[in-house]
Design an enzyme around this catalytic site. Structure first.
Site, PDB file in Angstrom:
ATOM      1  N   LYS A 165       9.474   0.457  26.809  1.00 32.04           N
ATOM      2  CA  LYS A 165      11.192   0.302  26.702  1.00 32.04           C
ATOM      3  C   LYS A 165      11.680  -1.025  26.430  1.00 32.04           C
ATOM      4  O   LYS A 165      12.961  -0.841  25.993  1.00 32.04           O
ATOM      5  CB  LYS A 165      11.773   1.020  27.877  1.00 32.04           C
ATOM      6  CG  LYS A 165      11.558   0.465  29.322  1.00 32.04           C
ATOM      7  CD  LYS A 165      12.131   1.458  30.403  1.00 32.04           C
ATOM      8  CE  LYS A 165      12.162   0.432  31.818  1.00 32.04           C
ATOM      9  NZ  LYS A 165      10.907  -0.013  32.070  1.00 32.04           N
TER      10      LYS A 165
ATOM     11  N   ARG B 251      17.509   2.195  38.208  1.00 25.17           N
ATOM     12  CA  ARG B 251      16.007   2.621  38.633  1.00 25.17           C
ATOM     13  C   ARG B 251      15.946   3.632  39.853  1.00 25.17           C
ATOM     14  O   ARG B 251      14.927   3.889  40.284  1.00 25.17           O
ATOM     15  CB  ARG B 251      15.363   1.313  38.934  1.00 25.17           C
ATOM     16  CG  ARG B 251      14.399   0.880  37.979  1.00 25.17           C
ATOM     17  CD  ARG B 251      13.601  -0.325  38.549  1.00 25.17           C
ATOM     18  NE  ARG B 251      12.465  -0.856  37.887  1.00 25.17           N
ATOM     19  CZ  ARG B 251      12.330  -1.648  36.726  1.00 25.17           C
ATOM     20  NH1 ARG B 251      13.395  -2.336  36.377  1.00 25.17           N
ATOM     21  NH2 ARG B 251      11.097  -2.055  36.434  1.00 25.17           N
TER      22      ARG B 251
ATOM     23  N   ARG C  83       2.577 -11.831  33.510  1.00 26.18           N
ATOM     24  CA  ARG C  83       3.388 -11.942  34.838  1.00 26.18           C
ATOM     25  C   ARG C  83       2.794 -11.522  35.935  1.00 26.18           C
ATOM     26  O   ARG C  83       1.998 -10.478  35.788  1.00 26.18           O
ATOM     27  CB  ARG C  83       4.710 -11.080  34.397  1.00 26.18           C
ATOM     28  CG  ARG C  83       5.805 -11.616  33.710  1.00 26.18           C
ATOM     29  CD  ARG C  83       7.011 -10.711  33.153  1.00 26.18           C
ATOM     30  NE  ARG C  83       7.155  -9.442  33.925  1.00 26.18           N
ATOM     31  CZ  ARG C  83       7.857  -8.497  33.437  1.00 26.18           C
ATOM     32  NH1 ARG C  83       8.432  -8.693  32.348  1.00 26.18           N
ATOM     33  NH2 ARG C  83       7.929  -7.335  34.014  1.00 26.18           N
TER      34      ARG C  83
ATOM     35  N   ARG D   1       3.659  -0.250  41.346  1.00 28.29           N
ATOM     36  CA  ARG D   1       4.992  -0.177  40.415  1.00 28.29           C
ATOM     37  C   ARG D   1       5.078   1.284  39.982  1.00 28.29           C
ATOM     38  O   ARG D   1       6.153   1.906  39.898  1.00 28.29           O
ATOM     39  CB  ARG D   1       4.998  -0.935  39.441  1.00 28.29           C
ATOM     40  CG  ARG D   1       5.088  -2.474  40.043  1.00 28.29           C
ATOM     41  CD  ARG D   1       5.280  -3.532  38.825  1.00 28.29           C
ATOM     42  NE  ARG D   1       6.565  -3.398  38.062  1.00 28.29           N
ATOM     43  CZ  ARG D   1       6.749  -3.871  36.693  1.00 28.29           C
ATOM     44  NH1 ARG D   1       5.577  -4.450  36.339  1.00 28.29           N
ATOM     45  NH2 ARG D   1       8.041  -3.795  36.227  1.00 28.29           N
TER      46      ARG D   1
HETATM   47  P1  AMP Z   1      11.040  -5.120  34.968  1.00 27.12           P
HETATM   48  O1  AMP Z   1      11.052  -6.332  33.792  1.00 27.12           O
HETATM   49  O2  AMP Z   1      12.167  -4.076  34.267  1.00 27.12           O
HETATM   50  O3  AMP Z   1       9.922  -4.404  34.668  1.00 27.12           O
HETATM   51  O4  AMP Z   1      11.216  -5.587  36.227  1.00 27.12           O
HETATM   52  C1  AMP Z   1      10.691  -6.474  37.017  1.00 27.12           C
HETATM   53  C2  AMP Z   1      10.875  -6.217  38.464  1.00 27.12           C
HETATM   54  O5  AMP Z   1      12.124  -6.589  38.754  1.00 27.12           O
HETATM   55  C3  AMP Z   1      10.707  -4.760  39.017  1.00 27.12           C
HETATM   56  O6  AMP Z   1       9.555  -4.473  39.280  1.00 27.12           O
HETATM   57  C4  AMP Z   1      11.557  -4.664  40.212  1.00 27.12           C
HETATM   58  O7  AMP Z   1      11.000  -5.464  41.469  1.00 27.12           O
HETATM   59  C5  AMP Z   1      12.911  -5.688  39.852  1.00 27.12           C
HETATM   60  N1  AMP Z   1      14.008  -4.945  39.331  1.00 27.12           N
HETATM   61  C6  AMP Z   1      14.314  -4.947  37.884  1.00 27.12           C
HETATM   62  N2  AMP Z   1      15.288  -4.283  37.766  1.00 27.12           N
HETATM   63  C7  AMP Z   1      15.567  -3.390  38.868  1.00 27.12           C
HETATM   64  C8  AMP Z   1      16.409  -2.522  39.209  1.00 27.12           C
HETATM   65  N3  AMP Z   1      17.457  -1.758  38.603  1.00 27.12           N
HETATM   66  N4  AMP Z   1      16.459  -2.100  40.604  1.00 27.12           N
HETATM   67  C9  AMP Z   1      15.498  -2.726  41.658  1.00 27.12           C
HETATM   68  N5  AMP Z   1      14.520  -3.714  41.388  1.00 27.12           N
HETATM   69  C10 AMP Z   1      14.611  -3.946  39.975  1.00 27.12           C
END
Ligand code: AMP
Length: 217
Positions: free
Chosen positions: A13, A88, A160, A171
């Site tokens: 996404k 989320r 990462r 996750r």
């Molecule tokens: P992403 O890059 O979107 O996969 O986000 C990486 C990490 O950031 C996630 O696994 C969460 O720990 C945190 N994170 C990102 N967006 C959110 C959100 N909307 N709500 C809570 N945690 C978030």
């Protein structure tokens, strides 16, 4: 045009969100990128978020909502945006809806990039990220032109911490429990579109532009 990208971590996404942002000239707003930028700068917000992120957990709603509402209130979001990684949780979605409603506004599309679980782990361990500009690549599916180097800004790419296998499984569990209910949430509002995330990246994008096309042009 205001768009939400839904889908499991690793469904692609983020890549699709960036392509949408480029084509339609709207900002790509990723809460994950905002957290990572804060971690890199060593801010208090970054330090707090990192504790959760490193364990594959969600950052608490209160903190996340605050940074998101702050970001979309900026001038460059005036003509719309594509949200990647937010909301989320159902409470996050409700806060967003309420904030938009106050402005007489609403989300136009929620696009679910659908990929079965068994594919996710393999995809994510191949993912490489640029911590400088936020671009993501994949060693097989979206390789950078030069191995290990970001096409956009020339910085070295990394795996990462939260893309490591044990974190990915956590996750995914969190995704099923807290984020997947958003699919029904947006379906019930009549704005959900599901695309097959197993198709090649360009075909997924073609399916998305077929949905958005007339609305944007
Ligand atoms: P992403 O890059 O979107 O996969 O986000 C990486 C990490 O950031 C996630 O696994 C969460 O720990 C945190 N994170 C990102 N967006 C959110 C959100 N909307 N709500 C809570 N945690 C978030």
């Amino acid at each position: 045009m205001k768009i939400i990208m839904l889908g499991a971590p690793g469904a692609g996404k983020g890549t699709q969100a960036q392509m949408i942002a480029d084509k339609y000239g709207i900002p790509h707003v990723s809460t994950g990128d905002i957290f990572r930028a804060n971690i890199k700068e060593g801010t208090a917000l970054g330090m707090e978020a990192k504790e959760y992120m490193d364990q594959g957990l969600l950052v608490p709603d209160e903190l996340t909502v605050r940074i998101l509402l702050d970001r979309v209130a900026r001038e460059d979001c005036g003509d719309g945006y594509v949200l990647d990684g937010f909301p989320r949780t159902i409470p996050q979605a409700n806060v967003l809806d309420e904030a938009l409603e106050k402005l007489g506004d609403k989300i136009d599309y929620a696009i679910d990039v659908d990929v079965p679980d068994d594919n996710i782990v393999r995809r994510m361990s191949g993912r490489r990220a640029c911590l400088a500009c936020g671009a993501t690549f994949h060693i097989e599916n979206v390789p950078p032109k030069k191995e290990g180097i970001c096409d956009r800004c020339g910085t070295e790419l990394v795996l990462r911490d939260d893309d490591r296998e044990e974190t990915v499984q956590k996750r995914l569990d969190v995704y099923h429990e807290q984020t997947q209910p958003l699919i029904e949430f947006y379906r019930s509002k009549g704005i959900l579109e599901v695309v097959d995330g197993m198709k090649p990246m360009q075909e997924v994008f073609a399916d998305i532009t077929a949905i958005l096309g007339t609305a944007a042009e």
